[in-house]
Write a protein that holds these residues in place. Structure first.
Motif, PDB file in Angstrom:
ATOM      1  N   ARG B   8       0.829  -1.193   0.000  1.00  0.00           N
ATOM      2  CA  ARG B   8       0.000   0.000   0.000  1.00  0.00           C
ATOM      3  C   ARG B   8       0.869   1.251   0.000  1.00  0.00           C
ATOM      4  O   ARG B   8       2.022   1.223   0.390  1.00  0.00           O
ATOM      5  N   GLU B  13      -0.755   7.804   3.542  1.00  0.00           N
ATOM      6  CA  GLU B  13      -1.309   7.806   4.898  1.00  0.00           C
ATOM      7  C   GLU B  13      -0.578   8.827   5.778  1.00  0.00           C
ATOM      8  O   GLU B  13      -1.188   9.541   6.571  1.00  0.00           O
ATOM      9  N   ALA B  16      -1.846  12.100   4.877  1.00  0.00           N
ATOM     10  CA  ALA B  16      -3.214  12.256   5.377  1.00  0.00           C
ATOM     11  C   ALA B  16      -3.206  12.640   6.859  1.00  0.00           C
ATOM     12  O   ALA B  16      -3.983  13.501   7.293  1.00  0.00           O
ATOM     13  N   GLN B  17      -2.298  12.031   7.610  1.00  0.00           N
ATOM     14  CA  GLN B  17      -2.247  12.345   9.046  1.00  0.00           C
ATOM     15  C   GLN B  17      -1.763  13.781   9.264  1.00  0.00           C
ATOM     16  O   GLN B  17      -2.221  14.467  10.173  1.00  0.00           O
ATOM     17  N   ARG B  66      -7.346   8.790   0.930  1.00  0.00           N
ATOM     18  CA  ARG B  66      -7.831   7.590   1.617  1.00  0.00           C
ATOM     19  C   ARG B  66      -8.999   6.985   0.857  1.00  0.00           C
ATOM     20  O   ARG B  66     -10.149   7.030   1.313  1.00  0.00           O
ATOM     21  N   TRP B  69     -11.296   4.699   2.974  1.00  0.00           N
ATOM     22  CA  TRP B  69     -12.207   5.360   3.902  1.00  0.00           C
ATOM     23  C   TRP B  69     -13.313   6.092   3.161  1.00  0.00           C
ATOM     24  O   TRP B  69     -14.454   6.145   3.601  1.00  0.00           O
ATOM     25  N   GLN B  70     -12.955   6.635   2.012  1.00  0.00           N
ATOM     26  CA  GLN B  70     -13.962   7.290   1.178  1.00  0.00           C
ATOM     27  C   GLN B  70     -15.046   6.281   0.770  1.00  0.00           C
ATOM     28  O   GLN B  70     -16.231   6.576   0.807  1.00  0.00           O
ATOM     29  N   ARG B 253      -9.638   4.632  10.067  1.00  0.00           N
ATOM     30  CA  ARG B 253      -9.250   4.991   8.701  1.00  0.00           C
ATOM     31  C   ARG B 253      -8.083   4.133   8.224  1.00  0.00           C
ATOM     32  O   ARG B 253      -8.072   3.653   7.095  1.00  0.00           O
ATOM     33  N   GLU B 254      -7.124   3.924   9.113  1.00  0.00           N
ATOM     34  CA  GLU B 254      -5.993   3.045   8.772  1.00  0.00           C
ATOM     35  C   GLU B 254      -6.471   1.609   8.582  1.00  0.00           C
ATOM     36  O   GLU B 254      -6.033   0.916   7.677  1.00  0.00           O
ATOM     37  N   ALA B 257      -7.988   0.915   5.273  1.00  0.00           N
ATOM     38  CA  ALA B 257      -6.989   0.709   4.218  1.00  0.00           C
ATOM     39  C   ALA B 257      -6.352  -0.668   4.347  1.00  0.00           C
ATOM     40  O   ALA B 257      -6.171  -1.385   3.360  1.00  0.00           O
TER      41      ALA B 257
END
Lengths: 297, 331
Positions: B8, B13, B16-17, B66, B69-70, B253-254, B257
């Motif tokens: 991945r 990520e 994103a954080q 993400r 998550w979307q 969220r993680e 993924a």
């Protein structure tokens, strides 16, 4: 292979503040038991009857006729298809801790002289979780049972599907069910034994697909986890909820069988369902040089 | 056997954080400005507007970083077309059937008969509600054992007459309640899965929203398993996964993924056969177009299955599920 059948490891018993290997403390009644006595008693507490968990090795050692077990598919091991964080390390740790390759042992053997295909899940290995390996080995042993026209006996002990393999774990419910369906269509008996605990995806597939379903006393059996249910219904659940006895009362299983009676119960059922028999015991054990009377078949 | 997925994008990520931290900072700034504006009677409207526009930008970027998550958000979108709407739109002269003949009728699972593409079909579908009242009635799309048993009854009816089964799946889970356990939730799911692996008639499944673990699989074993572009299919909800793995439901969220629960992941894993594209922005923005797309793909699959002898169909179905999973073999 035979070595561990004669010398089971004793990892499943809880020991606290006690020199390892000498005394064991019962987690239920707190009684301290001489370890050798506990093992002699099939790891059932002599004071309160609590059934300690058995590893897959121990389960086979106390169930299968001595010297008859032949393991299959021992080389089927997990990969990390999702590259799920931490999974490779967890697998390594579990292998080191238990000495097992994954959470199930499968093979052919005999129980009280009846030849059977067997599987025993191992809760000590990542909570007995079913990923691709457990699914594959259960499917293979069911197919092997069909091929050799043998009954299948499965001892379950599992927290459910292995989430580190994502939807592939979920698909093992379908894979094992498809193989069990073929076993039923071949009109072969399937005895499912639920041990502590049998929950989640394993209950939602092969564990609840037996012709006869047995369970050990006090085993926790259910689909959803207790905590999730309590959060959902906003109520405390009674202590006996999701026990083997609760399942028996609600018509979900056929019988609760204490461990010392399990072998005889399985033996009786296997004879009833017409399992093929091993050659007579005397013939097998005949000393070298002396031919058995009629070949024993 | 399934392949190993590529690594991945972990950089995404991390980014994103970072964005999340900046968003938190922005919302503190906006709140601070608002307080000062009130206290000192200042006009901060434009300043706040600028900051909010910036926050919206960051949020959009965050979603793109993400995709899993979307997908979770879109799959659970309250305006997403409901399974019963899809059934109503695609199936002519739909007649609902009720009850498992054992305990009661479970409204969380819709079953019935009707016409699709000029052929008689049997449809099954766990259903979610459009509003609170419906959601309570349908138990938020979480069937009891009697719901799964009703579905099996409908499938056996299909088998009896050789009609195809059409299963529309959008359920977060089988209901985790004490009564469901008492009545054998696990047994009901196990039975459905087993029977679906050998049902002597074609089964087409389309996952339109949430494919929630065993509760979904109990109506989702089939010859063709299709999935809407932004639907999800997972062994455990990302919240549950994060809580168990990291004891922190905030890391959902993680987990989303890591679980590889999007339609494209599942096609790569060999779990799903085909993705049905959604209208731009998601099915909720144009439900009619999304439903038409589902209908078109289902029609193609059911037509293809119609000419296949049942024995061939069953052999293919067995081979398909038998090959699912990934393991290695040592000597």
């Amino acid at each position: 292979m035979l070595n561990w059948l004669r010398r089971p490891k004793y990892g499943a018993v809880e020991r606290r503040d006690i020199p390892p290997g000498v005394w064991a403390k019962c987690p239920k009644c707190g009684a301290t038991v001489y370890h050798r006595d506990l093992v002699r008693n099939l790891k059932v507490c002599p004071t309160c009857g609590f059934h300690h968990r058995l590893t897959a090795e121990e389960r086979l050692a106390v169930t299968v006729d001595e010297g008859t077990f032949e393991e299959h598919d021992a080389g089927v091991v997990s990969g990390d298809p999702l590259r799920f964080e931490g999974y490779a390390d967890k697998l390594r740790e579990a292998r080191e801790k238990t000495g097992a390759a994954d959470a199930v042992i499968t093979g052919l053997g005999a129980v009280e002289g009846s030849r059977v295909a067997l599987a025993a899940l191992d809760f000590a290995f990542m909570g007995g979780s079913m990923g691709s390996v457990v699914g594959e080995k259960i499917a293979r042993i069911a197919e092997r049972a069909v091929e050799h026209r043998l009954p299948l006996v499965v001892f379950s002990a599992s927290g459910g599907a292995r989430m580190q393999e994502g939807a592939l774990s979920l698909m093992q419910l379908a894979k094992t069910s498809a193989a069990i369906a073929r076993l039923h269509e071949a009109r072969l008996p399937y005895l499912s034994v639920m041990c502590d605990p049998t929950t989640g995806g394993v209950t939602a597939s092969f564990a609840f697909q037996g012709d006869v379903i047995l369970a050990e006393p006090g085993a926790m059996i259910g689909f959803a986890g207790r905590r999730v249910i309590e959060q959902t219904i906003r109520r405390k659940l009674p202590d006996h909820f999701q026990t083997a006895e609760f399942c028996l009362e609600h018509g979900l299983i056929d019988m609760v069988v204490p461990r010392p009676a399990m072998r005889a119960t399985l033996g009786r059922l296997l004879r009833f369902f017409g399992a093929p028999r091993l050659p007579a015991r005397e013939a097998v054990a005949a000393p070298a040089g002396e031919a058995p009377a009629d070949g024993g078949a | 056997m399934s392949a190993i997925l590529p690594e991945r994008d972990r950089a995404a990520e991390a980014r994103a954080q970072e964005l999340e931290a900046r968003l938190a900072e922005l919302s503190r700034e906006i709140a601070g400005l608002r307080r000062r504006g009130e206290k000192e009677q200042l006009d901060v409207g434009r300043l706040i507007g600028d900051l909010e526009a910036r926050a919206d930008e960051l949020r959009r970027e965050l979603l793109d970083l993400r995709p899993a998550w979307q997908a979770v958000a879109l799959a659970r979108h309250p305006q997403r077309p409901k399974a019963q709407e899809i059934v109503a739109a695609l199936i002519e002269e739909f007649t609902e059937l009720h009850g498992d003949r054992l305990f009661r009728d479970d409204p969380a699972l819709l079953a019935g008969v009707g016409w699709f593409d000029g052929r008689p079909v049997v449809a099954i579908a766990p259903r979610k509600g459009r509003d609170t009242r419906e959601n309570l009635a349908f138990n938020f799309g979480m069937p009891y054992p009697e719901g799964y048993r009703k579905a099996l009854r409908a499938m056996k009816l299909a088998e009896k007459f050789g009609y195809p089964v059409l299963s529309v799946v959008d359920t977060p889970a089988a209901y985790p309640g004490d009564a469901a356990e008492e009545r054998g939730q696990a047994e009901a799911i196990a039975r459905n899965i087993l029977e679906m692996t050998r049902l002597r008639t074609p089964i087409a499944v389309v996952i339109t929203g949430e494919g929630g673990s065993g509760g979904a699989l109990a109506v989702a074993v089939g010859d063709a398993v299709l999935m809407l572009e932004h639907a999800i299919y997972t062994v455990i909800p990302p919240e549950g996964c994060a809580a168990i793995l990291w004891r922190d439901a905030g890391r959902s969220r993680e987990a989303a993924a890591a679980l590889r629960l999007t339609a494209s992941d599942l096609v790569a894993l060999g779990v799903v056969d085909e993705i049905i594209p959604e209208p731009p922005g998601g099915a909720h923005l144009d439900p009619a177009a999304a439903i038409a797309a589902v209908g078109e793909v289902l029609r193609r699959h059911l037509r293809a299955a119609a000419g296949v002898p049942v024995e061939t169909l069953l052999q293919r179905r067995y081979a398909k599920y038998r090959a699912m999973g990934y393991h290695e073999e040592r000597a």
